[in-house]
Design an enzyme around this catalytic site. Structure first.
Site, PDB file in Angstrom:
ATOM      1  N   ASP A  39      62.310  37.040  92.187  1.00 25.19           N
ATOM      2  CA  ASP A  39      63.278  37.110  91.107  1.00 25.19           C
ATOM      3  C   ASP A  39      62.759  38.172  90.134  1.00 25.19           C
ATOM      4  O   ASP A  39      61.613  38.625  90.262  1.00 25.19           O
ATOM      5  CB  ASP A  39      63.383  35.744  90.427  1.00 25.19           C
ATOM      6  CG  ASP A  39      64.213  35.788  89.156  1.00 25.19           C
ATOM      7  OD1 ASP A  39      65.399  36.168  89.233  1.00 25.19           O
ATOM      8  OD2 ASP A  39      63.655  35.472  88.079  1.00 25.19           O
ATOM      9  N   ASP A  65      64.158  38.787  86.181  1.00 25.50           N
ATOM     10  CA  ASP A  65      64.136  38.373  84.776  1.00 25.50           C
ATOM     11  C   ASP A  65      63.273  37.130  84.595  1.00 25.50           C
ATOM     12  O   ASP A  65      63.479  36.105  85.249  1.00 25.50           O
ATOM     13  CB  ASP A  65      65.561  38.083  84.280  1.00 25.50           C
ATOM     14  CG  ASP A  65      66.355  39.348  84.053  1.00 25.50           C
ATOM     15  OD1 ASP A  65      65.924  40.162  83.214  1.00 25.50           O
ATOM     16  OD2 ASP A  65      67.396  39.534  84.708  1.00 25.50           O
ATOM     17  N   ASP A  98      61.245  31.946  88.207  1.00 23.49           N
ATOM     18  CA  ASP A  98      60.830  31.338  86.941  1.00 23.49           C
ATOM     19  C   ASP A  98      61.762  30.241  86.448  1.00 23.49           C
ATOM     20  O   ASP A  98      61.526  29.690  85.370  1.00 23.49           O
ATOM     21  CB  ASP A  98      60.722  32.414  85.851  1.00 23.49           C
ATOM     22  CG  ASP A  98      62.091  32.966  85.457  1.00 23.49           C
ATOM     23  OD1 ASP A  98      62.514  32.784  84.300  1.00 23.49           O
ATOM     24  OD2 ASP A  98      62.758  33.564  86.313  1.00 23.49           O
TER      25      ASP A  98
END
Length: 224
Positions: A8, A10, A167
């Protein structure tokens, strides 16, 4: 052994969650809605197709959703993009994975043009060429489309031979639906307990912490 790693972006490679939340809050306000920043922040990691229904009615999304998303993108670019920085250890972690022969890909809910900028901010534009964005999927996370698209581009890699680094619980949920395991990073603002409950197999503070613990992490070549 892990043959491929899907990142991922961001909150995982760049410190951008607060900026995305503020851009959405500003855009909502300009369209007549005032939502608490923390409520919006908890939705970052989803694409607009899943974020907007949390806050707006179906009728309003149909009428103004596309314009609101475009406005949000412009706000992010002009007000907040200059404040986004890469997270510590990203380039060194990616280089370690490449040295171990891992195939790498990015799978982000961002738009394709945003993703190119984020790769530069993270300092990995020359290290990872395989990528998928919200433009490559019918639905964004927590649907599995983006991760499934990444697997297709990692031709020959089976889900059980790849691992996701993300995250948010949305990363873990989307990965699980695609048959993938997830390592969770706390750099996006979620707690270790929240990420483990969502299905992450391990958690680390940020990319630098994961790199420091590499030899005992699920990424190490000797780990099953």
């Amino acid at each position: 052994m892990v043959k491929a790693v899907i990142f991922d972006v961001d909150g995982t490679l760049i410190d951008s969650v607060s900026q995305h939340a503020k851009a959405w809050q500003d855009a909502f306000r300009d369209f007549g809605h005032d939502f608490p920043l923390e409520d919006i922040r908890r939705q970052i990691g989803k694409g607009g197709d899943h974020l907007l229904p949390v806050f707006l009615s179906e009728a309003e999304i149909e009428e103004r959703g596309e314009a609101l998303e475009a406005h949000r993108a412009e706000i992010l670019k002009t007000r907040y993009l200059p404040t986004i920085e890469g997270l510590p250890g990203v380039r060194d972690l990616v280089r370690r994975l490449r040295a171990d022969g891992r195939r790498l890909a990015l799978a982000s809910s961002a738009k394709a043009d945003e993703l190119q900028t984020y790769k530069t901010i993270a300092g990995i534009a020359d290290l990872i060429g395989t990528e998928t964005s919200s433009d490559d999927a019918e639905a964004s996370k927590p649907d599995p489309d983006i991760f499934e698209a990444a697997l297709e581009r990692l031709d020959g890699i089976a889900p059980q031979d790849a691992i996701v680094i993300g995250d948010t619980p949305y990363d873990a949920e989307a990965a699980r639906k695609a048959g993938l395991r997830t390592i969770g990073l706390l750099s996006g603002g979620w707690t270790a307990d929240e990420l483990l409950r969502a299905g992450c197999i391990a958690t680390y503070r940020d990319p630098a912490d994961l790199l420091a613990a590499y030899d005992t992490s699920p990424l190490h070549p000797t780990k099953p």
